[in-house]
Motif scaffolding. Structure first.
Motif, PDB file in Angstrom:
ATOM      1  N   SER A 186       4.726 -11.154  -2.585  1.00  0.00           N
ATOM      2  CA  SER A 186       5.276  -9.866  -2.992  1.00  0.00           C
ATOM      3  C   SER A 186       4.707  -9.412  -4.328  1.00  0.00           C
ATOM      4  O   SER A 186       4.338  -8.241  -4.495  1.00  0.00           O
ATOM      5  N   ARG A 189       0.928  -8.482  -3.890  1.00  0.00           N
ATOM      6  CA  ARG A 189       0.817  -7.214  -3.161  1.00  0.00           C
ATOM      7  C   ARG A 189       1.107  -6.024  -4.078  1.00  0.00           C
ATOM      8  O   ARG A 189       0.374  -5.029  -4.070  1.00  0.00           O
ATOM      9  N   LEU A 193      -1.379  -2.890  -4.833  1.00  0.00           N
ATOM     10  CA  LEU A 193      -0.952  -1.550  -4.436  1.00  0.00           C
ATOM     11  C   LEU A 193      -0.975  -0.593  -5.614  1.00  0.00           C
ATOM     12  O   LEU A 193      -1.444   0.551  -5.508  1.00  0.00           O
ATOM     13  N   VAL A 221      -2.987  -6.392   2.215  1.00  0.00           N
ATOM     14  CA  VAL A 221      -2.471  -5.099   1.754  1.00  0.00           C
ATOM     15  C   VAL A 221      -2.990  -3.967   2.634  1.00  0.00           C
ATOM     16  O   VAL A 221      -2.230  -3.062   3.016  1.00  0.00           O
ATOM     17  N   CYS A 225       0.581  -3.335   4.605  1.00  0.00           N
ATOM     18  CA  CYS A 225       1.389  -2.559   3.650  1.00  0.00           C
ATOM     19  C   CYS A 225       1.217  -1.071   3.951  1.00  0.00           C
ATOM     20  O   CYS A 225       0.193  -0.474   3.570  1.00  0.00           O
ATOM     21  N   CYS A 228      -0.096   1.512   1.282  1.00  0.00           N
ATOM     22  CA  CYS A 228      -1.408   1.371   0.663  1.00  0.00           C
ATOM     23  C   CYS A 228      -2.187   2.678   0.812  1.00  0.00           C
ATOM     24  O   CYS A 228      -2.158   3.314   1.880  1.00  0.00           O
TER      25      CYS A 228
END
Length: 334
Positions: A186, A189, A193, A221, A225, A228
């Motif tokens: 976490s 990431r 980001l 990512v 994600c 992103c």
């Protein structure tokens, strides 16, 4: 204010690093100098000067999650004529990190991952690629795979790489020496980001240049994600993403197998040296990552030099890698 033509975001690899400013300086030096190591990359091999060509640069620096401000202070091994031992030392790989302890509550799946990952690196630290036989023979002691390393050093390399991959892929909780605690996946990431969002705000397109363990973060990512920002080109170098056990932990929830992150990415170029012990177990990705909507990984084989071929400045000296970065950024090298 008009945007820059492009922004390049760098992501470093495993282990302890110099400070963010120093590491960025080293990477740019590695990319910008003309005709480095002509024995490996014949001239002309002009450097790629991003800043003077209207390309901004930034770094996704995540070593501080593990090490805080305990920065590597010895930089000489990033430069051309360092020994393999000093290159390992500058990346903190010559000895195991006591802070990386096995997490509590390890599941059978996690244990299987660690065993398989370590076994793959162990095998690769002993093997030469037959395709490089002539290069190894002609380069004397300068061209050899890392099997010469003492067993204790090999085990330190394997253990550190395995533990960083494990803490990331399984989002384990990590407590730094100063007591700060992170959920590793976490935290990393979020760092990437934010860095990508800032780059996108100032440039027409974003290029992501990643090395080693940082390539896992880059792919994760881009594929997993949804918030992103779009990235034009991903360049991976010395990447362990070819290892099946790594791929198994990165498969998206909406996919049956590992695939190209087409929703966020246009181009993916993977640069590999088959004698790099971190990527050499399975250095090519096009046969693993499923092409999506006509988008597929482009694998480029580019041997560098020396006994420890994982060092980032070795990759950044490569004429093919430089050409890939320059083309992505729209920079002419004529």
């Amino acid at each position: 204010m008009p945007k820059n033509r492009a922004a390049v975001v760098f992501i470093h690899g495993l282990s302890k690093k110099p400070s963010p400013a120093e590491l960025k300086r080293i990477w740019l030096w590695g990319l910008e100098r003309d005709n480095p190591m002509p024995s490996a990359f014949p001239a002309p091999n002009r450097g790629v000067k991003l800043g003077s060509n209207g390309v901004s640069t930034s770094f996704c620096y995540y070593a501080d999650v593990f090490y805080g401000d305990d920065y590597e202070q010895d930089f000489h091994a990033y430069y051309e004529h360092a020994s393999a031992q000093s290159e390992l030392a500058v990346d903190g790989l010559a000895e195991a990190d006591p802070l990386f302890k096995s997490a509590s509550g390890v599941t059978p799946r996690e244990q299987a991952f660690l065993q398989a990952f370590e076994a793959r690196l162990e095998a690769n630290l002993h093997l030469n690629d037959p395709a490089d036989a002539a290069l190894i023979a002609s380069g004397a002691a300068g061209y050899e795979v890392a099997g010469f390393l003492p067993r204790a050093v090999r085990q330190a390399v394997i253990k550190k790489a395995a533990m960083e991959a494990y803490y990331y892929l399984f989002d384990k909780q990590y407590t730094r020496r100063d007591g700060a605690t992170f959920q590793v996946r976490s935290a990393l990431r979020n760092k990437l980001l934010q860095t990508l969002a800032a780059a996108s705000a100032e440039a027409e397109k974003v290029i992501l240049v990643s090395h080693s363990m940082g390539t896992m973060l880059a792919y994760d990512v881009l594929r997993n994600c949804p918030d992103c920002v779009p990235v034009d080109t991903l360049i991976t170098a010395g990447s362990p993403l070819g290892i099946r056990e790594v791929q198994d932990e990165l498969i998206a929830v909406d996919a049956k197998r590992i695939d190209f992150p087409d929703q966020k990415l246009t181009h993916w170029i993977n640069i590999y040296d088959p004698l790099d012990p971190i990527c050499g177990a399975d250095p090519r990705f096009a046969n693993d990552f499923l092409a999506v909507n006509g988008k597929a990984v482009t694998d480029i084989r580019e041997p560098n030099w020396g006994s420890w071929r994982h060092t980032i400045t070795h990759y950044l000296a490569g004429s093919k890698m430089r050409a890939a970065i320059a083309e992505a950024a729209g920079i002419s090298r004529d």
